[in-house]
Scaffold this motif. Structure first.
Motif, PDB file in Angstrom:
ATOM      1  N   ASP A 254      50.887  47.278  44.187  1.00  0.00           N
ATOM      2  CA  ASP A 254      51.838  46.303  44.607  1.00  0.00           C
ATOM      3  C   ASP A 254      51.494  44.923  44.621  1.00  0.00           C
ATOM      4  OD1 ASP A 254      54.359  45.618  43.557  1.00  0.00           O
ATOM      5  OD2 ASP A 254      54.994  46.955  45.663  1.00  0.00           O
ATOM      6  N   LEU A 255      51.087  44.154  43.976  1.00  0.00           N
ATOM      7  CA  LEU A 255      51.163  42.748  43.644  1.00  0.00           C
ATOM      8  C   LEU A 255      51.881  42.207  44.202  1.00  0.00           C
ATOM      9  CD1 LEU A 255      47.571  42.484  42.245  1.00  0.00           C
ATOM     10  CD2 LEU A 255      47.857  43.257  44.462  1.00  0.00           C
ATOM     11  N   GLN A 256      53.031  42.657  43.181  1.00  0.00           N
ATOM     12  CA  GLN A 256      54.268  41.691  43.391  1.00  0.00           C
ATOM     13  C   GLN A 256      55.054  41.836  44.603  1.00  0.00           C
ATOM     14  OE1 GLN A 256      55.437  40.927  40.397  1.00  0.00           O
ATOM     15  NE2 GLN A 256      53.851  41.387  39.282  1.00  0.00           N
ATOM     16  N   ARG A 257      54.930  42.510  45.240  1.00  0.00           N
ATOM     17  CA  ARG A 257      55.689  42.565  46.616  1.00  0.00           C
ATOM     18  C   ARG A 257      54.991  41.779  47.956  1.00  0.00           C
ATOM     19  NH1 ARG A 257      54.842  45.961  51.409  1.00  0.00           N
ATOM     20  NH2 ARG A 257      53.091  47.440  49.503  1.00  0.00           N
ATOM     21  N   ARG A 258      55.877  40.600  48.024  1.00  0.00           N
ATOM     22  CA  ARG A 258      54.500  39.272  49.176  1.00  0.00           C
ATOM     23  C   ARG A 258      54.081  40.168  50.415  1.00  0.00           C
ATOM     24  NH1 ARG A 258      54.645  34.233  49.129  1.00  0.00           N
ATOM     25  NH2 ARG A 258      53.865  32.864  50.917  1.00  0.00           N
ATOM     26  N   GLY A 259      54.252  41.224  50.911  1.00  0.00           N
ATOM     27  CA  GLY A 259      53.617  41.590  52.140  1.00  0.00           C
ATOM     28  C   GLY A 259      53.139  43.096  51.734  1.00  0.00           C
ATOM     29  N   SER A 260      52.567  42.620  50.556  1.00  0.00           N
ATOM     30  CA  SER A 260      51.755  44.080  50.238  1.00  0.00           C
ATOM     31  C   SER A 260      50.826  43.966  51.120  1.00  0.00           C
ATOM     32  CB  SER A 260      51.546  43.543  48.290  1.00  0.00           C
ATOM     33  OG  SER A 260      50.137  44.937  48.313  1.00  0.00           O
ATOM     34  N   GLU A 261      50.463  45.816  51.406  1.00  0.00           N
ATOM     35  CA  GLU A 261      48.850  45.797  51.889  1.00  0.00           C
ATOM     36  C   GLU A 261      47.537  45.609  51.461  1.00  0.00           C
ATOM     37  OE1 GLU A 261      47.764  49.584  52.451  1.00  0.00           O
ATOM     38  OE2 GLU A 261      49.240  49.922  51.271  1.00  0.00           O
ATOM     39  N   TYR A 262      47.366  45.232  50.135  1.00  0.00           N
ATOM     40  CA  TYR A 262      46.498  44.758  49.039  1.00  0.00           C
ATOM     41  C   TYR A 262      45.983  42.780  49.619  1.00  0.00           C
ATOM     42  CZ  TYR A 262      45.844  49.345  47.848  1.00  0.00           C
ATOM     43  OH  TYR A 262      45.759  50.627  47.427  1.00  0.00           O
ATOM     44  N   LEU A 263      46.938  42.308  49.880  1.00  0.00           N
ATOM     45  CA  LEU A 263      46.977  40.664  49.919  1.00  0.00           C
ATOM     46  C   LEU A 263      46.944  40.144  51.913  1.00  0.00           C
ATOM     47  CD1 LEU A 263      50.202  40.191  47.250  1.00  0.00           C
ATOM     48  CD2 LEU A 263      47.759  40.173  46.905  1.00  0.00           C
ATOM     49  N   ILE A 264      46.680  39.340  51.751  1.00  0.00           N
ATOM     50  CA  ILE A 264      46.039  38.618  52.789  1.00  0.00           C
ATOM     51  C   ILE A 264      46.262  37.395  52.608  1.00  0.00           C
ATOM     52  CG2 ILE A 264      44.463  37.635  54.833  1.00  0.00           C
ATOM     53  CD1 ILE A 264      42.809  39.744  53.165  1.00  0.00           C
ATOM     54  N   ASP A 265      47.776  36.736  53.516  1.00  0.00           N
ATOM     55  CA  ASP A 265      48.104  36.022  53.451  1.00  0.00           C
ATOM     56  C   ASP A 265      48.597  35.076  51.687  1.00  0.00           C
ATOM     57  OD1 ASP A 265      48.148  35.000  56.320  1.00  0.00           O
ATOM     58  OD2 ASP A 265      45.835  33.883  55.720  1.00  0.00           O
ATOM     59  N   ASN A 266      48.891  36.288  51.222  1.00  0.00           N
ATOM     60  CA  ASN A 266      49.681  36.073  49.199  1.00  0.00           C
ATOM     61  C   ASN A 266      48.583  36.406  49.032  1.00  0.00           C
ATOM     62  OD1 ASN A 266      51.807  36.709  48.063  1.00  0.00           O
ATOM     63  ND2 ASN A 266      51.440  34.241  47.701  1.00  0.00           N
ATOM     64  N   SER A 267      47.126  36.760  49.193  1.00  0.00           N
ATOM     65  CA  SER A 267      45.675  36.304  48.301  1.00  0.00           C
ATOM     66  C   SER A 267      44.789  37.152  48.281  1.00  0.00           C
ATOM     67  CB  SER A 267      45.217  35.564  48.853  1.00  0.00           C
ATOM     68  OG  SER A 267      45.385  34.241  49.096  1.00  0.00           O
ATOM     69  N   LEU A 268      44.345  38.023  46.993  1.00  0.00           N
ATOM     70  CA  LEU A 268      43.852  38.789  46.650  1.00  0.00           C
ATOM     71  C   LEU A 268      42.474  38.750  47.406  1.00  0.00           C
ATOM     72  CD1 LEU A 268      43.774  42.025  45.470  1.00  0.00           C
ATOM     73  CD2 LEU A 268      43.689  41.131  43.586  1.00  0.00           C
ATOM     74  N   PHE A 269      41.377  38.991  48.014  1.00  0.00           N
ATOM     75  CA  PHE A 269      40.040  39.013  48.377  1.00  0.00           C
ATOM     76  C   PHE A 269      39.394  40.025  47.349  1.00  0.00           C
ATOM     77  CE2 PHE A 269      42.554  37.022  51.637  1.00  0.00           C
ATOM     78  CZ  PHE A 269      41.100  35.552  52.213  1.00  0.00           C
ATOM     79  N   LEU A 270      38.318  39.747  46.542  1.00  0.00           N
ATOM     80  CA  LEU A 270      37.387  40.012  46.208  1.00  0.00           C
ATOM     81  C   LEU A 270      36.424  39.483  46.107  1.00  0.00           C
ATOM     82  CD1 LEU A 270      38.874  40.189  42.875  1.00  0.00           C
ATOM     83  CD2 LEU A 270      39.548  41.855  44.777  1.00  0.00           C
ATOM     84  N   HIS A 271      35.212  40.493  46.152  1.00  0.00           N
ATOM     85  CA  HIS A 271      33.549  40.610  45.839  1.00  0.00           C
ATOM     86  C   HIS A 271      33.155  41.617  44.840  1.00  0.00           C
ATOM     87  CE1 HIS A 271      30.343  39.136  48.117  1.00  0.00           C
ATOM     88  NE2 HIS A 271      29.612  39.374  47.471  1.00  0.00           N
ATOM     89  N   VAL A 272      33.011  40.283  43.549  1.00  0.00           N
ATOM     90  CA  VAL A 272      31.545  40.635  42.890  1.00  0.00           C
ATOM     91  C   VAL A 272      30.655  40.794  42.795  1.00  0.00           C
ATOM     92  CG1 VAL A 272      31.587  40.977  40.178  1.00  0.00           C
ATOM     93  CG2 VAL A 272      33.463  39.634  41.187  1.00  0.00           C
ATOM     94  N   ILE A 273      29.963  42.272  42.599  1.00  0.00           N
ATOM     95  CA  ILE A 273      29.113  42.370  42.839  1.00  0.00           C
ATOM     96  C   ILE A 273      27.757  42.813  41.219  1.00  0.00           C
ATOM     97  CG2 ILE A 273      27.045  43.838  43.527  1.00  0.00           C
ATOM     98  CD1 ILE A 273      28.827  43.591  45.665  1.00  0.00           C
ATOM     99  N   VAL A 274      27.037  42.533  40.873  1.00  0.00           N
ATOM    100  CA  VAL A 274      26.071  42.782  39.487  1.00  0.00           C
ATOM    101  C   VAL A 274      25.098  43.046  39.796  1.00  0.00           C
ATOM    102  CG1 VAL A 274      25.239  42.215  37.472  1.00  0.00           C
ATOM    103  CG2 VAL A 274      27.137  40.635  38.131  1.00  0.00           C
ATOM    104  N   LYS A 275      25.208  44.371  39.726  1.00  0.00           N
ATOM    105  CA  LYS A 275      23.440  45.572  40.081  1.00  0.00           C
ATOM    106  C   LYS A 275      22.761  45.346  38.951  1.00  0.00           C
ATOM    107  CE  LYS A 275      24.152  48.931  43.020  1.00  0.00           C
ATOM    108  NZ  LYS A 275      25.361  50.130  43.851  1.00  0.00           N
ATOM    109  N   PRO A 276      21.723  45.145  38.557  1.00  0.00           N
ATOM    110  CA  PRO A 276      21.063  45.395  37.937  1.00  0.00           C
ATOM    111  C   PRO A 276      20.519  46.474  38.437  1.00  0.00           C
ATOM    112  CG  PRO A 276      20.542  43.065  38.971  1.00  0.00           C
ATOM    113  CD  PRO A 276      20.990  44.086  39.486  1.00  0.00           C
ATOM    114  N   LEU A 277      20.212  47.447  36.489  1.00  0.00           N
ATOM    115  CA  LEU A 277      20.131  48.888  36.799  1.00  0.00           C
ATOM    116  C   LEU A 277      18.628  49.138  35.636  1.00  0.00           C
ATOM    117  CD1 LEU A 277      22.568  51.268  37.470  1.00  0.00           C
ATOM    118  CD2 LEU A 277      21.121  50.352  39.307  1.00  0.00           C
ATOM    119  N   TYR A 278      17.654  49.674  35.852  1.00  0.00           N
ATOM    120  CA  TYR A 278      16.058  49.756  34.744  1.00  0.00           C
ATOM    121  C   TYR A 278      16.990  51.361  33.569  1.00  0.00           C
ATOM    122  CZ  TYR A 278      13.127  46.883  37.263  1.00  0.00           C
ATOM    123  OH  TYR A 278      13.010  46.184  37.935  1.00  0.00           O
TER     124      TYR A 278
END
Length: 485
Positions: A453-477
């Motif tokens: 629920d990103l609409q809720r300011r106190g959402s457990e998914y948000l830190i200081d109203n920001s979404l923290f992601l890390h995108v990884i690309v894994k090359p596979l044969y």
């Protein structure tokens, strides 16, 4: 946690009321403080709720011992220590099937119980729960209380403690507690708790490697972790160095050392670091013969193209499979401020492949995040210049798309798995909450943040109203390439 008295006879409940009548009600309900009014204007009924007063009277009943008909003598195994608790057989049998059996077979008003030291230390807390239905728990008490709840068949407490442990994996403790909870889950056969602990350790391994808890990991748990491809850590080199420290601290059997060393993915370590380890790592020098074939394969891997290598070797084995590495060669962090505001885009570069052959080749990736992205079946389609036109509507939900900015002949023989890590703050600490994986042929992750629920300011998914992601690309044969025998 509240208990249900359903199924007990009316005479039994009347006996409990008789016990409570002997207490001074005024002492616990002065000025009506324990009264709660639940009003329902629609039907004209008002419920007078004295449940808090009931709990207070039960607690006073235990503390004062009024009407006690059984004395619990709790002996600490291996010591002379004895804890005396004046209790009421009615309450004990209402709450615990084990106490029901023990009290039916007693020959006197004294019931002798023998408990290990950790359980004896919290036994009065356990008994209070039987009277009051609530309990305060510290991290170091969870296992002891869980043992008592299991032994005396207090299922509500047992289930509540399992949930407590699952929800407090990220809590800070001086020496760590997740490893201990994992070992305990194996003893009692709790698959759900075991898997939760394993997932937490795997997804937060980067911080676990730096903690005091790493040294307490058992041989079995270490080998289990080393087999996983979903480990999140800075690099494979970091994992090797952490393994070296663990072996130095624990001095395991030679078989364990060599099994662990063979689980390291040497193909994911750059060749310059492999050369250094061969000469400067006492562990590798000592056990070189047991892993020489893997090192030779790793150097071959770093010197050839994926297509050339696949002509002679099975490229689908673990040594050629990356884990979730956080270093810049494999992806990038992405902090999205006010994630419900509008669509965002972001670009980053990764190394084409993990081998030294591809170390100078880069792939640029375009990432699109939309807070309200519609499913493919109802999207507006492509606009001018081939750009995807997002349809913003309240019916949509968060989506993320990761695509290469260009194509290249160098992509031949390599496919790309994208991994998106979502970090949250729990008990004041940054931890990984979710990991989403989707393959090259899929442009987006269909279940991305589906429950958030990103609409809720106190959402457990948000830190200081920001979404923290890390995108990884894994090359596979590419799995279609068949190695020649």
């Amino acid at each position: 946690m509240a208990y249900s008295f359903e199924g007990r006879s009316m005479s039994t409940l009347l006996c409990l009321v008789t016990l409570l009548v002997g207490l001074d009600f005024h002492a616990v309900a002065v000025g009506g403080a324990a009264l709660r009014l639940d009003m329902n204007p629609e039907n004209g009924f008002t419920t007078l709720n004295h449940s808090m007063a009931m709990v207070q009277r039960m607690e006073a009943l235990l503390a004062q011992g009024n009407g006690s008909d059984v004395t619990l003598r709790v002996r600490t195994i291996g010591t002379d220590e004895v804890k005396i608790i004046q209790a009421h057989s009615l309450v004990l049998t209402l709450q615990s099937d084990m106490f029901d059996e023990l009290l039916q077979n007693r020959n006197s008003s004294i019931l002798v119980l023998r408990e290990p030291q950790d359980c004896a230390a919290v036994f009065d807390k356990f008994i209070r729960y039987l009277y009051c239905g609530d309990i305060s728990v510290r991290l170091d008490q969870a296992i002891s209380l869980h043992k008592l709840a299991s032994k005396y068949r207090v299922w509500s407490l047992q289930q509540g403690l399992t949930r407590y442990m699952t929800q407090h994996l990220s809590s800070d403790s001086p020496t760590g507690h997740v490893v201990g909870w994992y070992q305990y889950s194996l003893q009692i056969g709790d698959v759900s708790l075991r898997d939760s602990c394993l997932q937490y350790l795997s997804w937060n391994l980067s911080s676990v490697l730096q903690s005091a808890e790493w040294g307490s990991i058992s041989d079995e748990l270490l080998l289990s972790l080393l087999q996983r491809s979903d480990l999140i850590l800075q690099s494979e080199l970091d994992l090797y160095e952490a393994l070296e420290n663990w072996i130095e601290q624990n001095q395991p059997a030679t078989d364990t050392v060599e099994t662990a060393l063979r689980a390291i993915r040497y193909g994911m370590i750059p060749p310059q670091h492999l050369f250094r380890l061969q000469k400067q790592s006492p562990l590798m020098v000592k056990h070189y013969e047991s892993i020489r074939d893997l090192l030779f394969l790793a150097f071959q891997f770093h010197s050839a193209s994926p297509i050339q290598l696949a002509k002679y070797f099975d490229v689908n084995c673990s040594i050629f499979t990356p884990r979730n590495y956080l270093s810049a060669s494999w992806g990038s962090p992405w902090v999205i401020n006010n994630p419900t505001r509008d669509d965002r885009s972001y670009s980053f570069q990764t190394q084409l492949g993990p081998s030294g052959h591809d170390s100078t080749k880069r792939v640029t990736w375009n990432t699109l995040f939309s807070p309200r992205w519609l499913p493919l079946s109802v999207r507006s389609g492509y606009g001018e210049h081939g750009a995807m036109q997002s349809t913003r509507t309240d019916l949509g939900r968060p989506r993320i798309i990761v695509t290469p900015a260009t194509s290249s002949p160098d992509f031949a023989g390599v496919s790309f798995q994208k991994t998106v890590i979502v970090a949250v703050r729990q008990q004041g600490k940054m931890v990984v909450r979710h990991v989403y994986n989707f393959h090259q042929s899929t442009e987006e992750s269909g279940d991305f943040l589906v429950d958030a629920d990103l609409q809720r300011r106190g959402s457990e998914y948000l830190i200081d109203n920001s979404l923290f992601l890390h995108v990884i690309v894994k090359p596979l044969y590419h799995s279609l390439i068949v190695s020649k025998k």
